[in-house]
Design an enzyme around this catalytic site. Structure first.
Site, short mmCIF file in Angstrom:
data_model
loop_
_atom_site.label_atom_id
_atom_site.label_comp_id
_atom_site.label_asym_id
_atom_site.label_seq_id
_atom_site.Cartn_x
_atom_site.Cartn_y
_atom_site.Cartn_z
N ASN A 206 0.84 -1.19 0.00
CA ASN A 206 0.00 0.00 0.00
C ASN A 206 0.88 1.25 0.00
OD1 ASN A 206 -2.36 -1.60 0.22
ND2 ASN A 206 -2.09 -1.74 2.44
N HIS B 27 6.60 -1.94 3.51
CA HIS B 27 6.33 -3.33 3.90
C HIS B 27 5.48 -4.01 2.86
CE1 HIS B 27 3.22 -0.73 5.65
NE2 HIS B 27 2.38 -1.73 5.44
N GLY C 1 -4.10 3.18 1.09
CA GLY C 1 -4.42 2.55 2.37
C GLY C 1 -3.23 2.30 3.26
N GLN C 2 -2.15 3.05 3.05
CA GLN C 2 -0.95 2.86 3.89
C GLN C 2 -1.16 3.51 5.25
OE1 GLN C 2 2.74 4.29 2.17
NE2 GLN C 2 3.97 3.24 3.72
P1 5GP Z 1 -0.55 -0.66 5.81
O1 5GP Z 1 -1.97 -0.27 5.94
O2 5GP Z 1 0.39 0.44 6.23
O3 5GP Z 1 -0.20 -1.24 4.48
O4 5GP Z 1 -0.36 -1.88 6.80
C1 5GP Z 1 0.09 -1.74 8.10
C2 5GP Z 1 -0.14 -3.07 8.77
O5 5GP Z 1 0.62 -3.09 9.97
C3 5GP Z 1 -1.59 -3.32 9.16
O6 5GP Z 1 -2.05 -4.53 8.54
C4 5GP Z 1 -1.56 -3.43 10.67
O7 5GP Z 1 -2.43 -4.39 11.18
C5 5GP Z 1 -0.11 -3.75 10.95
N1 5GP Z 1 0.40 -3.23 12.23
C6 5GP Z 1 0.25 -1.97 12.72
N2 5GP Z 1 0.87 -1.85 13.90
C7 5GP Z 1 1.43 -3.06 14.17
C8 5GP Z 1 2.18 -3.57 15.26
O8 5GP Z 1 2.48 -2.87 16.24
N3 5GP Z 1 2.57 -4.87 15.19
C9 5GP Z 1 2.24 -5.67 14.12
N4 5GP Z 1 2.69 -6.93 14.16
N5 5GP Z 1 1.54 -5.22 13.07
C10 5GP Z 1 1.12 -3.94 13.10
#
Ligand code: 5GP
Ligand code: ZN
Length: 114
Positions: free
Chosen positions: A87, A100, A93-94
């Site tokens: 994302n 990552h 949706g980031q």
């Molecule tokens: P994004 O929306 O930025 O692509 O995804 C971020 C992801 O990180 C989400 O799926 C969310 O659940 C995960 N996430 C956020 N904070 C933490 C955390 O403290 N530990 C872990 N293991 N995952 C996290």
């Protein structure tokens, strides 16, 4: 500068369910899984978004692909398949601004993605 959540997991300041680690990347379970398997594959280098990936980072990016494959194999996803998601910024949706890749598997994925 405030350290981001994933930098804190990488440095061990906050706990993560680490599945794989080497000098370039770390992989850990997503805290809010969207599929039976939901693993985040993260470079140790703090790169905020895909827009910040430079030519010099290509060794990290190519390495991430090999680790995605390795974890997919380890989790038994390679025969049925899986999804890899990246994302970027608000419309993408980031939520965490540290590059990552989401590895999602263990169920049939829908398309188009929401
Ligand atoms: P994004 O929306 O930025 O692509 O995804 C971020 C992801 O990180 C989400 O799926 C969310 O659940 C995960 N996430 C956020 N904070 C933490 C955390 O403290 N530990 C872990 N293991 N995952 C996290
Ligand atoms: Zn970071």
């Amino acid at each position: 500068m405030v350290e981001c959540t994933f930098c804190k997991i990488i440095s061990g300041k906050i706990q993560g369910d680490i599945l794989y680690e080497d000098d370039k990347v770390v992989a850990f379970s997503d805290i809010n899984p969207q599929a039976p398997v939901h693993v985040l594959i993260v470079p140790k280098k703090h790169i905020p978004t895909i827009l910040d990936v430079k030519e010099r980072d290509m060794d990290i990016v190519s390495h991430i692909y090999s680790i995605v494959n390795r974890i997919a194999e380890d989790k038994g996803l390679s025969s049925k398949g899986f999804r890899v998601v990246l994302n970027c910024k608000d419309d993408g949706g980031q939520a965490v601004y540290h590059l990552h890749f989401h590895l999602l598997g263990g169920r049939r994925m829908n398309w188009p993605a929401g």
